[in-house]
Design an enzyme around this catalytic site. Sequence first.
Site, PDB file in Angstrom:
ATOM      1  N   GLN A  70      -5.300  -2.958   6.393  1.00 16.89           N
ATOM      2  CA  GLN A  70      -5.383  -2.858   5.006  1.00 16.89           C
ATOM      3  C   GLN A  70      -6.525  -3.307   4.243  1.00 16.89           C
ATOM      4  O   GLN A  70      -6.454  -3.251   2.976  1.00 16.89           O
ATOM      5  CB  GLN A  70      -3.871  -3.831   4.520  1.00 16.89           C
ATOM      6  CG  GLN A  70      -2.549  -3.081   5.292  1.00 16.89           C
ATOM      7  CD  GLN A  70      -1.455  -4.138   4.983  1.00 16.89           C
ATOM      8  OE1 GLN A  70      -1.005  -4.172   3.747  1.00 16.89           O
ATOM      9  NE2 GLN A  70      -1.064  -4.813   5.899  1.00 16.89           N
ATOM     10  N   ASP A 101     -12.681  -4.673   3.774  1.00 13.98           N
ATOM     11  CA  ASP A 101     -14.136  -5.522   3.781  1.00 13.98           C
ATOM     12  C   ASP A 101     -15.177  -5.094   4.995  1.00 13.98           C
ATOM     13  O   ASP A 101     -16.194  -5.479   5.023  1.00 13.98           O
ATOM     14  CB  ASP A 101     -13.809  -7.113   3.842  1.00 13.98           C
ATOM     15  CG  ASP A 101     -12.898  -7.375   5.460  1.00 13.98           C
ATOM     16  OD1 ASP A 101     -12.851  -6.587   6.364  1.00 13.98           O
ATOM     17  OD2 ASP A 101     -12.266  -8.405   5.359  1.00 13.98           O
ATOM     18  N   HIS A 121      -6.275   1.233   2.946  1.00 15.23           N
ATOM     19  CA  HIS A 121      -6.591   0.896   1.513  1.00 15.23           C
ATOM     20  C   HIS A 121      -8.062   0.943   0.877  1.00 15.23           C
ATOM     21  O   HIS A 121      -8.433   0.656  -0.026  1.00 15.23           O
ATOM     22  CB  HIS A 121      -6.159  -0.396   1.043  1.00 15.23           C
ATOM     23  CG  HIS A 121      -4.652  -0.647   1.342  1.00 15.23           C
ATOM     24  ND1 HIS A 121      -4.081  -1.897   1.219  1.00 15.23           N
ATOM     25  CD2 HIS A 121      -3.719   0.288   1.262  1.00 15.23           C
ATOM     26  CE1 HIS A 121      -2.874  -1.745   1.443  1.00 15.23           C
ATOM     27  NE2 HIS A 121      -2.420  -0.522   1.325  1.00 15.23           N
ATOM     28  N   GLY A 133      -1.764 -10.999  10.204  1.00 15.99           N
ATOM     29  CA  GLY A 133      -2.497 -11.426   8.916  1.00 15.99           C
ATOM     30  C   GLY A 133      -2.090 -10.716   7.858  1.00 15.99           C
ATOM     31  O   GLY A 133      -2.867 -10.502   6.814  1.00 15.99           O
ATOM     32  N   SER A 185       1.056 -10.232   4.752  1.00 10.30           N
ATOM     33  CA  SER A 185       2.303 -10.699   4.137  1.00 10.30           C
ATOM     34  C   SER A 185       3.422  -9.533   4.226  1.00 10.30           C
ATOM     35  O   SER A 185       4.522 -10.144   3.858  1.00 10.30           O
ATOM     36  CB  SER A 185       2.118 -11.172   2.681  1.00 10.30           C
ATOM     37  OG  SER A 185       1.584 -10.027   1.890  1.00 10.30           O
ATOM     38  N   ALA A 208      -4.900 -15.914  13.361  1.00  8.92           N
ATOM     39  CA  ALA A 208      -5.309 -15.041  14.248  1.00  8.92           C
ATOM     40  C   ALA A 208      -6.675 -15.200  15.133  1.00  8.92           C
ATOM     41  O   ALA A 208      -6.806 -14.686  16.114  1.00  8.92           O
ATOM     42  CB  ALA A 208      -5.457 -13.710  13.436  1.00  8.92           C
TER      43      ALA A 208
HETATM   44  C1  BJW Z   1      -3.387 -15.522   8.383  1.00 15.79           C
HETATM   45  C2  BJW Z   1      -4.142 -16.241   8.242  1.00 15.79           C
HETATM   46  C3  BJW Z   1      -4.883 -16.447   9.566  1.00 15.79           C
HETATM   47  C4  BJW Z   1      -3.506 -16.385   6.331  1.00 15.79           C
HETATM   48  N1  BJW Z   1      -4.479 -15.596  10.468  1.00 15.79           N
HETATM   49  N2  BJW Z   1      -2.927 -14.640   9.215  1.00 15.79           N
HETATM   50  C5  BJW Z   1       8.447   0.721  -1.282  1.00 15.79           C
HETATM   51  C6  BJW Z   1       8.996  -0.438  -1.843  1.00 15.79           C
HETATM   52  C7  BJW Z   1       8.577  -1.240  -2.797  1.00 15.79           C
HETATM   53  C8  BJW Z   1       7.610  -0.937  -3.531  1.00 15.79           C
HETATM   54  C9  BJW Z   1       6.585   0.226  -3.137  1.00 15.79           C
HETATM   55  C10 BJW Z   1       7.382   1.036  -2.328  1.00 15.79           C
HETATM   56  N3  BJW Z   1       6.299   2.020  -1.945  1.00 15.79           N
HETATM   57  C11 BJW Z   1       5.467   1.852  -2.907  1.00 15.79           C
HETATM   58  C12 BJW Z   1       5.532   0.930  -3.743  1.00 15.79           C
HETATM   59  C13 BJW Z   1       4.751   0.376  -4.809  1.00 15.79           C
HETATM   60  C14 BJW Z   1       3.494  -0.672  -4.235  1.00 15.79           C
HETATM   61  C15 BJW Z   1       4.167  -1.719  -3.554  1.00 15.79           C
HETATM   62  O1  BJW Z   1       3.794  -1.928  -2.330  1.00 15.79           O
HETATM   63  N4  BJW Z   1       4.659  -2.763  -4.170  1.00 15.79           N
HETATM   64  C16 BJW Z   1       4.944  -3.902  -3.754  1.00 15.79           C
HETATM   65  C17 BJW Z   1       4.145  -5.037  -4.107  1.00 15.79           C
HETATM   66  C18 BJW Z   1       6.388  -4.221  -4.354  1.00 15.79           C
HETATM   67  N5  BJW Z   1       2.571   0.135  -3.416  1.00 15.79           N
HETATM   68  C19 BJW Z   1       1.510   0.948  -3.953  1.00 15.79           C
HETATM   69  O2  BJW Z   1       1.366   1.199  -5.180  1.00 15.79           O
HETATM   70  C20 BJW Z   1       0.849   1.627  -2.931  1.00 15.79           C
HETATM   71  N6  BJW Z   1       0.753   3.252  -3.452  1.00 15.79           N
HETATM   72  C21 BJW Z   1       1.917   4.237  -2.927  1.00 15.79           C
HETATM   73  O3  BJW Z   1       2.766   3.951  -2.734  1.00 15.79           O
HETATM   74  O4  BJW Z   1       1.512   5.210  -3.665  1.00 15.79           O
HETATM   75  C22 BJW Z   1       2.844   6.307  -3.763  1.00 15.79           C
HETATM   76  C23 BJW Z   1       2.810   6.788  -5.098  1.00 15.79           C
HETATM   77  C24 BJW Z   1       1.861   6.157  -5.938  1.00 15.79           C
HETATM   78  C25 BJW Z   1       2.164   6.552  -7.348  1.00 15.79           C
HETATM   79  C26 BJW Z   1       3.445   7.301  -7.666  1.00 15.79           C
HETATM   80  C27 BJW Z   1       4.203   7.779  -6.691  1.00 15.79           C
HETATM   81  C28 BJW Z   1       3.915   7.156  -5.488  1.00 15.79           C
HETATM   82  C29 BJW Z   1      -0.647   1.407  -2.860  1.00 15.79           C
HETATM   83  C30 BJW Z   1      -0.819  -0.136  -2.551  1.00 15.79           C
HETATM   84  C31 BJW Z   1      -2.342  -0.569  -2.580  1.00 15.79           C
HETATM   85  C32 BJW Z   1      -2.214  -2.047  -2.132  1.00 15.79           C
HETATM   86  N7  BJW Z   1      -3.760  -2.122  -2.852  1.00 15.79           N
HETATM   87  C33 BJW Z   1      -4.291  -3.375  -2.480  1.00 15.79           C
HETATM   88  C34 BJW Z   1      -5.627  -3.461  -2.980  1.00 15.79           C
HETATM   89  C35 BJW Z   1      -6.651  -2.997  -2.164  1.00 15.79           C
HETATM   90  C36 BJW Z   1      -8.171  -3.013  -2.630  1.00 15.79           C
HETATM   91  C37 BJW Z   1      -8.610  -4.540  -2.537  1.00 15.79           C
HETATM   92  O5  BJW Z   1      -8.644  -4.993  -1.507  1.00 15.79           O
HETATM   93  O6  BJW Z   1      -8.880  -5.125  -3.560  1.00 15.79           O
HETATM   94  O7  BJW Z   1      -4.209  -3.770  -0.811  1.00 15.79           O
HETATM   95  S1  BJW Z   1      -3.089  -4.716  -3.113  1.00 15.79           S
HETATM   96  C38 BJW Z   1      -3.644  -5.872  -1.781  1.00 15.79           C
HETATM   97  O8  BJW Z   1      -2.206  -6.158  -1.062  1.00 15.79           O
HETATM   98  C39 BJW Z   1      -4.471  -5.272  -0.777  1.00 15.79           C
HETATM   99  C40 BJW Z   1      -4.193  -5.750   0.375  1.00 15.79           C
HETATM  100  O9  BJW Z   1      -4.419  -4.548   1.412  1.00 15.79           O
HETATM  101  C41 BJW Z   1      -2.665  -5.437   0.413  1.00 15.79           C
HETATM  102  C42 BJW Z   1      -1.715  -6.199   1.363  1.00 15.79           C
HETATM  103  O10 BJW Z   1      -1.909  -7.665   1.321  1.00 15.79           O
HETATM  104  P1  BJW Z   1      -2.165  -8.414   2.658  1.00 15.79           P
HETATM  105  O11 BJW Z   1      -3.275  -7.957   3.545  1.00 15.79           O
HETATM  106  O12 BJW Z   1      -0.807  -8.499   3.552  1.00 15.79           O
HETATM  107  O13 BJW Z   1      -2.717  -9.908   2.111  1.00 15.79           O
HETATM  108  P2  BJW Z   1      -1.758 -11.044   1.600  1.00 15.79           P
HETATM  109  O14 BJW Z   1      -2.629 -12.058   0.830  1.00 15.79           O
HETATM  110  O15 BJW Z   1      -0.524 -10.598   0.913  1.00 15.79           O
HETATM  111  O16 BJW Z   1      -1.231 -11.887   2.972  1.00 15.79           O
HETATM  112  C43 BJW Z   1      -2.188 -12.452   3.720  1.00 15.79           C
HETATM  113  C44 BJW Z   1      -1.421 -13.175   4.964  1.00 15.79           C
HETATM  114  O17 BJW Z   1      -2.260 -13.554   5.825  1.00 15.79           O
HETATM  115  C45 BJW Z   1      -0.383 -14.118   4.650  1.00 15.79           C
HETATM  116  O18 BJW Z   1       0.963 -13.567   5.164  1.00 15.79           O
HETATM  117  C46 BJW Z   1      -1.017 -15.375   5.249  1.00 15.79           C
HETATM  118  O19 BJW Z   1       0.069 -16.242   5.755  1.00 15.79           O
HETATM  119  C47 BJW Z   1      -1.620 -14.784   6.376  1.00 15.79           C
HETATM  120  N8  BJW Z   1      -2.722 -15.369   6.869  1.00 15.79           N
HETATM  121  N9  BJW Z   1      -4.432 -16.974   7.073  1.00 15.79           N
HETATM  122  C48 BJW Z   1      -3.715 -14.777  10.253  1.00 15.79           C
HETATM  123  N10 BJW Z   1      -6.005 -17.022   9.674  1.00 15.79           N
END
Ligand code: BJW
Length: 234
Positions: free
Chosen positions: A87, A90, A105, A173, A175, A217
């Site tokens: 996801q 970088d 993403h 890594g 959420s 990780a």
């Molecule tokens: C460690 C650590 C260490 C710390 N070792 N671990 C179904 C249900 C509900 C909602 C939806 C659904 N389907 C779609 C949705 C809507 C929405 C969504 O998901 N909303 C939820 C938040 C509720 N999804 C979308 O809009 C997606 N599009 C889509 O579904 O299109 C279909 C559609 C569109 C329009 C109309 C109709 C249909 C798009 C999602 C795009 C997400 N984009 C981002 C930004 C990308 C660009 C950027 O990087 O700036 O992606 S948001 C952000 O979150 C980024 C990440 O990739 C993504 C996930 O985050 P991630 O990687 O999990 O990071 P964190 O910070 O959340 O967690 C880090 C974790 O690491 C933590 O758990 C720590 O504990 C851990 N950690 N140190 C290992 N050393």
Amino acid sequence: MLMTGAGISAESGISTFRDPNTNNHPLWSRYDPMELAHIDAFHRDPELVTRWYHWRFGACKDARPNPGHEAIARLQQILPAMTLSTQNVDGLHQRAGSTDVIELHGCILRWKCTQSDERTSIEQISFDSFPPRSPAGGLWRPDVVWFGEMLPELAIERTQAAATSCDLFFSIGTSSVVYPAAGYFDLARSQGTPTIEINPDATPASEYADVVIRSPAGEALPELIAAAFPEETS
Ligand code: BJW
């Protein structure tokens, strides 16, 4: 297959999205990354959003892959058929030596024109003003997927196919709250595939994972791979 999220790059010094106190740059500490990473935020305030992404690009460029990225690249050499879907935007998996990385993403190193959809390397863009203007009369924006936008079709298809057919699913890594990425863990489980989560903190996936490794990780992955493949890693 492996699904990685922002946590794999945390040990490279790149802020995650949802950990408190990680977006600690004085300019950006008052903004919620989750609000900036939305197509509506770009439409509302393209200057703010492109400045933020330009700053984040700088952080990614200065960062180095960590032992977690390196262990995954080594695992890909040992198991070439393994799928790596991330996801993250970088580019650190690739810089660690991983190949064929599925970028769900998008990628912050590549920007696209809002008018023509042309893609270009960020290095080709002049950031004299924000938002940067493209030759086609549009704006340059990062080629990443924001909330409210569709993911690249091929990336979805390939990740879905791998989650359906893999022998083992690693969630590393992340959420596990952003969809569709979070749903591939459930898809793998629904096929009876064993799952492993590596994350220092609990997530919604934790209670369903067959094995949970509560470590960073960058520590867990090298140890795991050395234990699983002692001959290849000694
Ligand atoms: C460690 C650590 C260490 C710390 N070792 N671990 C179904 C249900 C509900 C909602 C939806 C659904 N389907 C779609 C949705 C809507 C929405 C969504 O998901 N909303 C939820 C938040 C509720 N999804 C979308 O809009 C997606 N599009 C889509 O579904 O299109 C279909 C559609 C569109 C329009 C109309 C109709 C249909 C798009 C999602 C795009 C997400 N984009 C981002 C930004 C990308 C660009 C950027 O990087 O700036 O992606 S948001 C952000 O979150 C980024 C990440 O990739 C993504 C996930 O985050 P991630 O990687 O999990 O990071 P964190 O910070 O959340 O967690 C880090 C974790 O690491 C933590 O758990 C720590 O504990 C851990 N950690 N140190 C290992 N050393």
